[in-house]
Scaffold this motif. Structure first.
Motif, PDB file in Angstrom:
ATOM      1  N   SER A  50      32.946  24.114  43.792  1.00 49.89           N
ATOM      2  CA  SER A  50      33.742  23.538  42.100  1.00 49.89           C
ATOM      3  C   SER A  50      34.860  24.598  42.131  1.00 49.89           C
ATOM      4  CB  SER A  50      32.710  23.692  41.514  1.00 49.89           C
ATOM      5  OG  SER A  50      31.823  23.288  41.728  1.00 49.89           O
ATOM      6  N   GLN A  51      35.809  24.236  41.782  1.00 47.03           N
ATOM      7  CA  GLN A  51      36.854  25.271  41.798  1.00 47.03           C
ATOM      8  C   GLN A  51      37.519  25.310  40.217  1.00 47.03           C
ATOM      9  OE1 GLN A  51      39.347  26.717  43.838  1.00 47.03           O
ATOM     10  NE2 GLN A  51      40.057  28.349  42.252  1.00 47.03           N
ATOM     11  N   ALA A  59      45.198  31.932  45.979  1.00 42.46           N
ATOM     12  CA  ALA A  59      44.955  32.561  45.769  1.00 42.46           C
ATOM     13  C   ALA A  59      43.806  32.301  45.414  1.00 42.46           C
ATOM     14  CB  ALA A  59      45.219  31.891  44.383  1.00 42.46           C
ATOM     15  N   ALA A  60      42.687  30.771  45.778  1.00 47.78           N
ATOM     16  CA  ALA A  60      41.122  30.893  45.496  1.00 47.78           C
ATOM     17  C   ALA A  60      40.921  31.697  47.308  1.00 47.78           C
ATOM     18  CB  ALA A  60      40.088  29.822  46.319  1.00 47.78           C
ATOM     19  N   VAL A  65      27.762  35.292  48.533  1.00 46.67           N
ATOM     20  CA  VAL A  65      28.509  35.624  48.425  1.00 46.67           C
ATOM     21  C   VAL A  65      30.213  35.153  47.665  1.00 46.67           C
ATOM     22  CG1 VAL A  65      30.396  37.317  48.938  1.00 46.67           C
ATOM     23  CG2 VAL A  65      28.522  37.945  50.157  1.00 46.67           C
ATOM     24  N   HIS A  66      29.736  34.020  48.202  1.00 38.27           N
ATOM     25  CA  HIS A  66      31.231  33.242  47.321  1.00 38.27           C
ATOM     26  C   HIS A  66      30.993  31.541  47.044  1.00 38.27           C
ATOM     27  CE1 HIS A  66      33.698  35.447  50.085  1.00 38.27           C
ATOM     28  NE2 HIS A  66      33.432  34.976  51.340  1.00 38.27           N
ATOM     29  N   LEU A 108      52.280  23.550  44.810  1.00 36.46           N
ATOM     30  CA  LEU A 108      51.640  23.813  43.010  1.00 36.46           C
ATOM     31  C   LEU A 108      50.185  24.437  44.249  1.00 36.46           C
ATOM     32  CD1 LEU A 108      52.671  22.489  40.570  1.00 36.46           C
ATOM     33  CD2 LEU A 108      53.478  24.697  40.554  1.00 36.46           C
ATOM     34  N   MET A 109      49.739  22.954  44.579  1.00 34.69           N
ATOM     35  CA  MET A 109      48.039  22.944  45.167  1.00 34.69           C
ATOM     36  C   MET A 109      48.708  24.194  45.931  1.00 34.69           C
ATOM     37  SD  MET A 109      45.655  22.077  45.172  1.00 34.69           S
ATOM     38  CE  MET A 109      45.669  20.130  44.716  1.00 34.69           C
ATOM     39  N   ASN A 110      49.415  24.522  47.304  1.00 29.46           N
ATOM     40  CA  ASN A 110      49.072  25.578  47.729  1.00 29.46           C
ATOM     41  C   ASN A 110      49.152  26.654  47.289  1.00 29.46           C
ATOM     42  OD1 ASN A 110      48.900  26.600  50.367  1.00 29.46           O
ATOM     43  ND2 ASN A 110      51.116  26.526  50.806  1.00 29.46           N
TER      44      ASN A 110
END
Length: 360
Positions: free
Chosen positions: A202-203, A293-294, A174-175, A286-288
């Motif tokens: 991978s982002q 969001a991911a 799924v992800h 910002l990382m949070n």
């Protein structure tokens, strides 16, 4: 035509446990919160000394809803009924009316509450019984950044959504996670279930790879409404706490709330694209936002499935699904019918290939 599947079965809509009500910030901002929660209307507020109250929203006088949608309000730390002006303190006691002494028997239907990390939870018990276990507060969070919140509502059930914590196969299909592997067997101790797994991912941003995650995660469930995922990203040296809070609304809808916190990124082990020269606090914030969001995108991929799937009480399991059987046997204790005895203080081995999950 031969029917190979069992008829559809419905899970009890409101399993016993602790469920999310609101954030501390939302209570401060809105003063009074009214909502439908596990099939009932509730209200939540604080008095002038900061004491928390979560209670059934029906006024004990003549039954008016006490929520702000009806006109309920908090005045001088007291909840005021919009129908006849009865006032209630944070203990639930009626302490004043506009025209007569307050009736001593007029009390709100209080819910047991817990509050930590800026999150408020309330207890839903089988037959209204008192809490059967507690929620453990995480370790002190002085060096952790502010939380980020994300939520969505959809047709579903908390057992179905929480099952993802042991369903490692879906992380790949799924992800798109890579190299997913369990890091030991599922551990069960009463109302607590712990699972651990590793993966890579991978982002991307606008189709461009910006991060390559190398992750170890430990998921700690306490009932079906509270899941804390403690994540260690090895290449950066980043620690994340992700709460996944599934709360039944009305027997059909579930409200899924994600809450993410990251330990302050003072000296990352490797450069982070676009954040190299930022101060640690801003870098962490910002990382949070990227992390939440991911995770939100992952949940929306799941929602497309959760909102349309049918519960199978006796699924046919293969080797990679064994932990699902363990999980479902653990879940049985949270229901008023067919309750299983909790398994205390030991590890449960996965089901053998070819066996079906059954209540024991």
């Amino acid at each position: 035509m031969t029917e190979f599947y069992e008829p559809d079965a419905a899970l009890h809509p409101f399993p016993e446990g602790w469920y999310f009500v609101a954030s501390r910030a939302a209570l401060a901002r809105r003063t009074l919160i009214g909502k439908t929660w596990l099939g009932r209307r509730i209200v939540a507020w604080r008095d002038g000394e900061g004491r928390l109250c979560v209670a059934g929203a029906a006024c004990p006088h003549l039954g008016s809803d006490l929520g702000p949608e009806t006109g309920g309000r908090v005045r001088d730390g007291r909840l005021v009924c919009p129908f006849h002006g009865y006032e209630y303190d944070a203990s639930g006691q009626c302490v004043a009316t506009p025209y007569a002494p307050p009736p001593r028997s007029a009390r709100l239907d209080l819910l047991a509450t817990r509050e930590f990390e800026g999150l408020v939870f309330a207890w839903h018990g089988i037959g209204g019984r008192a809490p059967q276990w507690d929620l453990p507060a995480p370790e002190a969070a002085d060096d952790w950044g502010a939380p980020e919140f994300w939520s969505v509502r959809f047709p579903g059930h908390p057992q179905e959504t929480t099952e993802n914590s042991v369903d490692l196969a879906h992380l790949r299909y799924v992800h798109g996670y890579d190299a997913v592997s369990g890091a030991g067997p599922v551990e069960v101790d009463g109302a607590r279930l712990t699972s651990a797994f590793d993966f890579r991912r991978s982002q991307t941003l606008a189709g461009i790879g910006i991060f390559a995650w190398d992750v170890s995660a430990v998921t700690r469930l306490h009932g079906l409404g509270y899941s804390l995922v403690e994540v260690r990203e090895h290449s950066i040296g980043m620690d994340t706490r992700l709460w996944v809070l599934a709360t039944p609304v009305d027997g059909e809808l579930v409200e899924m709330t994600l809450v993410s916190r990251i330990r302050l990124l003072r000296k990352p082990k490797r450069p982070i694209v676009g954040m190299r020269f930022l101060p640690p606090g801003l870098r962490t914030r910002l990382m949070n936002k990227i992390v939440i969001a991911a995770q939100g995108r992952d949940v929306m991929q799941d929602v497309a499935i959760w909102g349309r799937k049918r519960y199978r009480p006796r699924p046919w399991l293969c080797r990679s699904d064994g932990e699902i059987g363990v999980y479902r046997r653990w879940c049985a204790q949270f229901y008023p019918d067919g309750r299983a005895e909790p398994v205390a203080g030991r590890t449960i081995a996965p089901l053998q290939p070819g066996l079906r999950a059954r209540k024991q």
